[in-house]
Scaffold this active site. Structure first.
Site, PDB file in Angstrom:
ATOM      1  CG  HIS A   1      -0.289  -0.263   2.096  1.00 47.87           C
ATOM      2  ND1 HIS A   1       0.846   0.944   2.807  1.00 47.87           N
ATOM      3  CD2 HIS A   1      -0.280  -0.883   3.761  1.00 47.87           C
ATOM      4  CE1 HIS A   1       1.125   1.314   4.500  1.00 47.87           C
ATOM      5  NE2 HIS A   1       0.517  -0.316   4.529  1.00 47.87           N
TER       6      HIS A   1
ATOM      7  CB  CYS B   1       1.312  -4.025   5.035  1.00 46.87           C
ATOM      8  SG  CYS B   1      -0.027  -4.531   5.532  1.00 46.87           S
TER       9      CYS B   1
END
Length: 450
Positions: free
Chosen positions: A147, A155
């Site tokens: 992202h 992440c």
């Protein structure tokens, strides 16, 4: 060789072509529809790619790189873009459990439904963790993304400008008919030198397994067919007709084309020679790695306490090789509704504790003041008594002195006559001679009756 592999479907199963699912691709936010830059499109054309050709991604943690590869007209893939990862959390090594803040390592699949054009992190897509391998090994976690926003808690985070391009690669491939694309996430480029560096790491066996898939792609430049059996990855294997790969069951007696076997064998011979050479060479020190499920559980507990709004060390704890745990001294609290609620409760508790401490301190101060006043009173009384006794003793002493003086007799002074001066020495000698003559005379008279 590659034509034969393509005919058997071994290397292209993961990118099978089918119709686009409109329901998952509509209503994109404006940033999700941005086209790729003209320069990238020109590079693609120069390499024999079209905008909507199939895509795959490779991630290398230690090098901090995310690469985009696209299929050329000959079916093989070539790298078209490379991005510096803005942030990834945790250490080198796989993700084990929810909350361990590890970014996953392994082979993952992204489908259109996993694309999120309205992400809180600008744009994102879910990488598909946990996959069949992770589930077979009891690994947990969710919402592991690539992202934007350059912020990570497990992440792979990119800048907003980067994620717009990465997102566009996936979007265009899906529009071209690709139903899913592969993400290969590695701890580092799996070269002989790097494998030699980490040969003593507790994650080494896991990394050796990933390297088989890495090598298959390096040889063929086609995303490998990935299956799981006996709780391990297997690559480019064909199961007998009527059988399947069971992630937790025994591996079937699978086969592999002879051409791929030969190519892999030659590749391994070169690798082993390079590995043996690397063992003797000077290499950079390994980077920190996660020490298995034990460290993952420690970090997970820290994450849970942090999520509840508790004050915790700013950085996650780390498990040392001797089994001890290192925590930073600096403490903090997450800025969230839970954090603010916990902060209010802690503040209320602290205020009550402070009020109680002040109450007890006031009681103690009153006790001390009372004791001090009593001590001063007692000291004053003792001083007065001492002064009274001293005065009484002084008066008695004076009375006794007066009485003694009254009873004592009156003393008279006696004046002695002055002593005559001694005669001179010659006179004293003459007197002595006369005295002897006199005594001799008197003795002779006595003898002769005179």
């Amino acid at each position: 060789m590659f034509a034969k592999l393509a005919r058997t479907g071994i290397l292209i199963t993961a990118i099978a072509v089918a119709g686009c699912n409109d329901s998952s691709m509509k209503d994109f936010a404006p940033e999700a529809n941005k086209p790729l830059p003209d320069k990238i499109l020109a590079d693609m054309r120069a390499k024999g790619m079209v905008r909507t050709s199939s895509v795959m991604a490779r991630i290398f943690k230690e090098e901090g790189k995310l690469e985009i590869w696209k299929a050329k007209t000959n079916g093989r893939y070539d790298m078209v873009a490379s991005y510096d990862i803005c942030k990834w959390s945790g250490k080198l090594g796989p993700k084990y459990t929810e909350g361990d803040r590890q970014a996953p390592e392994g082979f993952y699949t992204v489908r259109p439904a996993q694309m999120n054009p309205r992400s809180n992190y600008h744009l994102s897509f879910n990488i598909g963790y946990p996959n069949a391998y992770d589930r077979a090994n009891g690994r947990t976690g969710s919402n592991l993304m690539v992202h934007g926003a350059c912020s990570s808690s497990g992440c792979y985070s990119m800048t907003d400008a980067q994620i717009e391009q990465i997102y566009a690669f996936g979007r265009d491939a899906f529009q071209g008919g690709q139903t899913e694309f592969q993400i290969q996430a590695f701890p580092f480029r799996m070269t002989a030198a790097n494998m030699a560096r980490y040969r003593n790491d507790p994650n080494y066996e896991f990394w050796k397994m990933l390297k088989v898939g890495y090598d298959n792609f390096e040889i063929t430049k086609v995303p490998p067919k990935v299956d799981v059996c006996e709780k391990r990855y297997v690559f480019n294997q064909v199961a007998p007709e009527g059988t399947t790969f069971n992630p937790t069951g025994p591996c079937p007696a699978s086969t592999q084309p002879d051409s791929l076997k030969s190519a892999y064998s030659a590749y391994q011979s070169t690798y082993e020679a390079a590995f043996n050479g690397a063992l003797k060479a000077s290499t950079p020190a390994p980077k920190p790695t996660i020490a298995g499920i034990k460290e993952a559980s420690i970090v997970s507990d820290w994450s849970k306490r942090r999520a509840r709004g508790e004050r915790v060390p700013i950085d996650p704890p780390s498990l040392n090789s001797d089994g001890s745990v290192t925590e930073t001294a600096r403490m903090g609290r997450i800025d969230s509704p839970a954090g603010r609620k916990m902060a209010a409760l802690d503040a209320e508790k602290a205020a009550k504790q402070k009020a109680e401490e002040q109450r007890l301190a006031a009681i103690e101060a009153a006790k001390q003041a009372k004791a001090q006043a009593l001590a001063e009173k007692e000291a004053a009384r003792a001083q007065a008594l001492a002064e009274k006794e001293a005065a009484k003793a002084q008066a008695l002493a004076e009375k006794e002195a007066a009485k003694t003086a009254k009873e004592a007799p009156v003393a008279t002074a006696t004046i002695e006559a002055p002593a005559e001066p001694a005669p001179p020495a010659e006179t004293q000698a003459a007197s002595a001679d006369e005295s002897r003559v006199t005594r001799l005379k008197n003795k002779l008279l006595g003898m002769f009756g005179g």
